[in-house]
Design an enzyme around this catalytic site. Structure first.
Site, mmCIF file in Angstrom:
data_model
loop_
_atom_site.group_PDB
_atom_site.id
_atom_site.type_symbol
_atom_site.label_atom_id
_atom_site.label_comp_id
_atom_site.label_asym_id
_atom_site.label_seq_id
_atom_site.Cartn_x
_atom_site.Cartn_y
_atom_site.Cartn_z
ATOM 1 N N LYS A 178 0.817 -1.201 0.026
ATOM 2 C CA LYS A 178 -0.037 0.033 -0.143
ATOM 3 C C LYS A 178 1.105 1.403 -0.082
ATOM 4 O O LYS A 178 0.733 2.242 -0.966
ATOM 5 C CB LYS A 178 -1.053 0.037 1.176
ATOM 6 C CG LYS A 178 -1.347 1.140 1.572
ATOM 7 C CD LYS A 178 -2.282 1.194 2.944
ATOM 8 C CE LYS A 178 -2.512 2.682 3.325
ATOM 9 N NZ LYS A 178 -1.543 3.424 3.988
ATOM 10 N N ASN A 179 1.894 1.238 0.885
ATOM 11 C CA ASN A 179 2.438 2.638 1.155
ATOM 12 C C ASN A 179 3.466 2.885 -0.165
ATOM 13 O O ASN A 179 4.145 3.909 -0.134
ATOM 14 C CB ASN A 179 3.183 2.579 2.484
ATOM 15 C CG ASN A 179 2.222 2.832 3.638
ATOM 16 O OD1 ASN A 179 1.343 3.066 3.340
ATOM 17 N ND2 ASN A 179 2.647 2.583 4.932
ATOM 18 N N ARG B 83 -4.034 10.346 3.858
ATOM 19 C CA ARG B 83 -2.665 10.857 4.153
ATOM 20 C C ARG B 83 -1.838 11.044 2.833
ATOM 21 O O ARG B 83 -1.238 12.065 2.550
ATOM 22 C CB ARG B 83 -2.012 9.979 5.231
ATOM 23 C CG ARG B 83 -0.937 10.460 5.698
ATOM 24 C CD ARG B 83 -1.372 11.416 6.756
ATOM 25 N NE ARG B 83 -0.294 12.570 7.114
ATOM 26 C CZ ARG B 83 -0.495 13.622 7.512
ATOM 27 N NH1 ARG B 83 -1.782 14.043 7.624
ATOM 28 N NH2 ARG B 83 0.225 14.438 7.934
ATOM 29 N N CYS C 128 -5.290 7.990 9.091
ATOM 30 C CA CYS C 128 -5.623 7.734 10.358
ATOM 31 C C CYS C 128 -5.343 8.460 11.455
ATOM 32 O O CYS C 128 -4.420 9.393 11.337
ATOM 33 C CB CYS C 128 -4.672 6.454 10.457
ATOM 34 S SG CYS C 128 -5.009 4.846 9.596
ATOM 35 N N ARG D 164 -0.379 15.164 12.937
ATOM 36 C CA ARG D 164 0.461 14.759 11.687
ATOM 37 C C ARG D 164 0.780 15.819 10.893
ATOM 38 O O ARG D 164 0.383 16.325 9.625
ATOM 39 C CB ARG D 164 -0.514 13.747 11.022
ATOM 40 C CG ARG D 164 -0.626 12.516 11.611
ATOM 41 C CD ARG D 164 -1.446 11.428 10.840
ATOM 42 N NE ARG D 164 -0.318 10.658 10.029
ATOM 43 C CZ ARG D 164 -0.718 9.625 9.598
ATOM 44 N NH1 ARG D 164 -1.849 8.889 9.425
ATOM 45 N NH2 ARG D 164 0.211 9.049 8.652
ATOM 46 N N ASP E 68 5.236 20.287 8.066
ATOM 47 C CA ASP E 68 6.075 21.185 8.021
ATOM 48 C C ASP E 68 7.328 20.887 7.120
ATOM 49 O O ASP E 68 7.938 21.451 6.352
ATOM 50 C CB ASP E 68 6.552 21.632 9.504
ATOM 51 C CG ASP E 68 7.093 20.423 10.220
ATOM 52 O OD1 ASP E 68 6.104 19.403 10.548
ATOM 53 O OD2 ASP E 68 8.167 20.459 10.623
ATOM 54 N N GLN E 69 7.618 19.190 7.144
ATOM 55 C CA GLN E 69 8.898 19.006 6.509
ATOM 56 C C GLN E 69 8.499 18.891 5.075
ATOM 57 O O GLN E 69 9.473 19.156 4.465
ATOM 58 C CB GLN E 69 9.340 17.755 6.871
ATOM 59 C CG GLN E 69 9.738 17.662 8.492
ATOM 60 C CD GLN E 69 10.962 18.495 8.749
ATOM 61 O OE1 GLN E 69 12.216 18.467 8.092
ATOM 62 N NE2 GLN E 69 10.572 19.704 9.489
ATOM 63 N N ASP F 218 3.616 0.780 12.378
ATOM 64 C CA ASP F 218 2.417 0.164 11.775
ATOM 65 C C ASP F 218 2.315 -1.573 12.059
ATOM 66 O O ASP F 218 1.181 -1.954 11.736
ATOM 67 C CB ASP F 218 2.399 0.259 10.234
ATOM 68 C CG ASP F 218 2.119 1.800 9.762
ATOM 69 O OD1 ASP F 218 1.846 2.352 10.723
ATOM 70 O OD2 ASP F 218 2.265 2.015 8.725
ATOM 71 N N ILE G 59 6.682 7.029 17.446
ATOM 72 C CA ILE G 59 6.404 7.694 16.188
ATOM 73 C C ILE G 59 5.189 8.472 16.312
ATOM 74 O O ILE G 59 5.258 9.727 16.171
ATOM 75 C CB ILE G 59 6.482 6.922 15.023
ATOM 76 C CG1 ILE G 59 7.387 5.829 14.926
ATOM 77 C CG2 ILE G 59 6.190 7.707 13.593
ATOM 78 C CD1 ILE G 59 8.957 6.257 14.489
ATOM 79 N N ARG H 21 -9.194 0.126 3.626
ATOM 80 C CA ARG H 21 -8.248 1.006 3.270
ATOM 81 C C ARG H 21 -7.181 0.455 2.842
ATOM 82 O O ARG H 21 -6.469 0.766 1.798
ATOM 83 C CB ARG H 21 -7.908 2.085 4.096
ATOM 84 C CG ARG H 21 -9.139 3.363 4.347
ATOM 85 C CD ARG H 21 -8.569 4.378 4.989
ATOM 86 N NE ARG H 21 -7.361 4.704 4.663
ATOM 87 C CZ ARG H 21 -6.225 5.088 5.517
ATOM 88 N NH1 ARG H 21 -6.616 5.301 6.931
ATOM 89 N NH2 ARG H 21 -4.960 5.200 5.079
HETATM 90 C C1 UD1 Z 1 4.086 6.786 6.954
HETATM 91 C C2 UD1 Z 1 2.860 5.852 6.431
HETATM 92 C C3 UD1 Z 1 2.395 5.314 8.044
HETATM 93 C C4 UD1 Z 1 3.448 5.084 8.995
HETATM 94 C C5 UD1 Z 1 4.427 6.044 8.938
HETATM 95 C C6 UD1 Z 1 5.763 5.746 10.027
HETATM 96 C C7 UD1 Z 1 2.133 6.221 4.323
HETATM 97 C C8 UD1 Z 1 1.242 6.488 3.440
HETATM 98 N N1 UD1 Z 1 1.852 6.184 5.776
HETATM 99 O O1 UD1 Z 1 3.265 7.928 7.460
HETATM 100 O O2 UD1 Z 1 1.434 4.269 7.976
HETATM 101 O O3 UD1 Z 1 2.946 4.861 10.263
HETATM 102 O O4 UD1 Z 1 4.867 6.587 7.767
HETATM 103 O O5 UD1 Z 1 6.267 4.762 9.237
HETATM 104 O O6 UD1 Z 1 3.208 5.542 4.142
HETATM 105 N N2 UD1 Z 1 6.507 14.512 11.020
HETATM 106 C C9 UD1 Z 1 6.553 15.817 11.230
HETATM 107 N N3 UD1 Z 1 6.563 16.985 10.259
HETATM 108 C C10 UD1 Z 1 6.378 16.412 9.038
HETATM 109 C C11 UD1 Z 1 6.175 14.842 8.721
HETATM 110 C C12 UD1 Z 1 6.272 14.152 9.838
HETATM 111 O O7 UD1 Z 1 6.795 16.293 12.399
HETATM 112 O O8 UD1 Z 1 6.147 17.109 7.969
HETATM 113 C C13 UD1 Z 1 6.739 13.565 12.230
HETATM 114 C C14 UD1 Z 1 5.111 12.872 12.359
HETATM 115 O O9 UD1 Z 1 4.162 13.536 13.222
HETATM 116 C C15 UD1 Z 1 5.666 11.432 12.840
HETATM 117 C C16 UD1 Z 1 7.326 11.329 12.459
HETATM 118 O O10 UD1 Z 1 7.436 12.610 11.721
HETATM 119 O O11 UD1 Z 1 5.903 11.555 14.612
HETATM 120 C C17 UD1 Z 1 6.857 10.255 11.084
HETATM 121 O O12 UD1 Z 1 5.855 10.582 10.451
HETATM 122 P P1 UD1 Z 1 5.885 10.167 8.811
HETATM 123 O O13 UD1 Z 1 7.293 9.177 8.817
HETATM 124 O O14 UD1 Z 1 6.147 11.155 7.904
HETATM 125 O O15 UD1 Z 1 4.856 9.475 8.624
HETATM 126 P P2 UD1 Z 1 3.892 9.238 7.398
HETATM 127 O O16 UD1 Z 1 4.693 9.577 6.037
HETATM 128 O O17 UD1 Z 1 2.677 10.289 7.385
#
Ligand code: UD1
Length: 423
Positions: free
Chosen positions: A22-23, A93, A117, A122, A125-126, A307, A329, A399
């Site tokens: 999926k991801n 997402r 989810c 979430r 900013d990055q 996950d 996380i 999903r």
């Molecule tokens: C993806 C996966 C999700 C999984 C997660 C961590 C998809 C569609 N989803 O989510 O299932 O749980 O990776 O393996 O692939 N963060 C920030 N700022 C940002 C981005 C992230 O602070 O701009 C923080 C988040 O709040 C979190 C951490 O970084 O604490 C990791 O998030 P991230 O790896 O970005 O998760 P997703 O890509 O949303």
């Protein structure tokens, strides 16, 4: 209202085949927008997030042909809009990948703030920082993200403040057609990141280092169409069946998976006392006793995946001791433990830590799938529990898990899908 009714207890035995990741798929579908031609994708999971992505792409002007339920040809020759449907993009997402991919092709992009989810805050900013470093202007207002560029995006050095899967993917997408070289440090190393890079490289992109801490992208002017690309197997679906096999004291051969991707989960199952046999593209998990308790701490790949945290919790809930889970996380990932408590589990979750004392039995109860992976854990709990467990809010599960009831049925489980209309 729809629900699953899981008839327990049961022991899972037999063979199951894993679907595409999926991801990876939710990044590769938007990545096709970077080529003004056709992409032939195989091993695409037939899940509701992908159906939603297909709708989003079609609304932008993509022509999508379904060769079979897992094989698509996406023709983006005539994509003419970079304003993605807010109704669809706000639901999940991975719609944020449209920012990086559409900005590679258009001057102005608009999407809704992504949903997905509920795992706590979430932020994106990055993602925004990356696009700005590459020369874009990004604004968030009225629930929408507006990104624009005056000229071609320009390669730049980028250091991520935290390891983020989504931000790493978006950086790859945005930098592929940028002018010059982008070096991104402190990136995520998940298998789906390597898959996205491999897919783009198969179309002529120049991406090096995916799967390590630093990715270097030399921008190219255009990509060429790809005759066929097969998406990697789903790491989390594989792990879900591995845990389900162990906790139900079963014996399951899990086919079409990549054992290397499963190492953090394999390590915990071995600690629990399961037998795990690794083959070239399959894993066999056997268990014939109560699991030993252990400690698990989630972290980015190659650490234990967040996950898989709810699923592994069921193994601890049935263990012969007291185990601990530390979630590093997502801040709200323990909501599902209240549901397990209703079934007789002994779990005390505060902040980032859950203490799980093993019990002899779980008992059926009406429970909710709080999110996608928690939903998978509720099914596993139902397989272990005495009686008929009703799992509600199963749209979360649909999903991300293809044919979940029939896959479990092929292993001897009895999970009914019930809707109000059938009552
Ligand atoms: C993806 C996966 C999700 C999984 C997660 C961590 C998809 C569609 N989803 O989510 O299932 O749980 O990776 O393996 O692939 N963060 C920030 N700022 C940002 C981005 C992230 O602070 O701009 C923080 C988040 O709040 C979190 C951490 O970084 O604490 C990791 O998030 P991230 O790896 O970005 O998760 P997703 O890509 O949303």
């Amino acid at each position: 209202m729809e629900k699953f009714v899981v008839h327990g207890p049961c022991s899972l035995n037999g063979e199951v085949t894993i679907s595409g990741a999926k991801n990876a798929a939710v990044a590769i579908l938007p990545a096709t927008l970077l080529v003004k031609g056709k992409c032939h994708l195989e091993n695409v999971p037939d899940i509701s997030d992908i159906r939603a992505y297909v709708e989003i792409l079609e609304a932008l002007g993509s022509k999508i042909t379904h060769i079979s339920k897992n094989e698509l040809i996406i023709d983006n020759s005539n994509v003419n809009s970079a304003i993605a449907s807010s109704e669809l993009t706000s639901k999940f997402r991975a719609s944020y990948y449209l920012l990086g991919s559409l900005l590679g092709r258009f001057d102005k992009v608009q999407i809704s703030l992504p949903g997905g989810c509920n795992l706590g805050a979430r932020p994106i900013d990055q993602h925004i920082k990356i696009l700005e470093k590459l020369g874009a202007t990004v604004e968030v207002r009225n629930g929408n993200v507006y990104a624009s560029r005056k000229d071609t995006l320009k390669g730049a050095p980028i250091f991520l403040d935290m390891v983020s899967v989504g931000a790493t993917m978006n950086a790859i997408l945005a930098a592929t057609l940028a002018e010059g070289t982008t070096v991104i440090e402190n990136v995520a190393k998940e298998p789906h990141i390597v898959d996205l890079a491999n897919f783009l490289n198969s179309m002529g992109a120049k991406i090096k280092g995916a799967g390590t801490d630093t990715i270097k992208i030399t921008g190219v002017k255009e990509l060429h169409q790809v005759s066929s690309y097969s998406i990697i197997p789903d790491q989390i679906e594989t792990g879900t069946f591995m845990v389900a096999a162990a906790v139900t004291k079963g014996d399951v051969l899990i086919k079409n998976c990549i054992p290397k991707h499963m190492e953090p989960i394999t390590a915990k199952l071995l600690e629990a006392g399961a037998t795990v046999e690794e083959h070239a593209d399959s894993i066999r998990v056997k268990m014939d006793k109560k699991p030993n308790a252990f400690t698990v701490k989630t972290s980015p790949y190659p650490g234990f995946p967040t996950d898989m945290q709810p699923q592994i919790c069921i193994l601890l809930a049935m263990s012969n001791g007291t185990g601990m889970i530390v979630e590093n996380i997502w801040e709200s990932r323990f909501q599902y433990t209240d549901e397990l408590t209703k079934m007789g589990a002994d779990i005390s979750a505060h902040g980032t830590t859950a203490i799980v004392k093993g019990v002899d039995k779980l008992y059926s109860a009406p429970i909710r799938a709080h999110d996608l992976r928690a939903g998978a854990a509720m099914i596993i709990a139902g397989l272990v529990a005495e009686g008929n467990t009703e799992v509600y809010d199963i749209y979360h599960i649909l999903r991300g898990y293809e044919d979940i009831t029939s896959k479990f049925a092929s292993l001897g489980a009895n999970i009914e899908y019930v809707t109000d209309e059938e009552k």
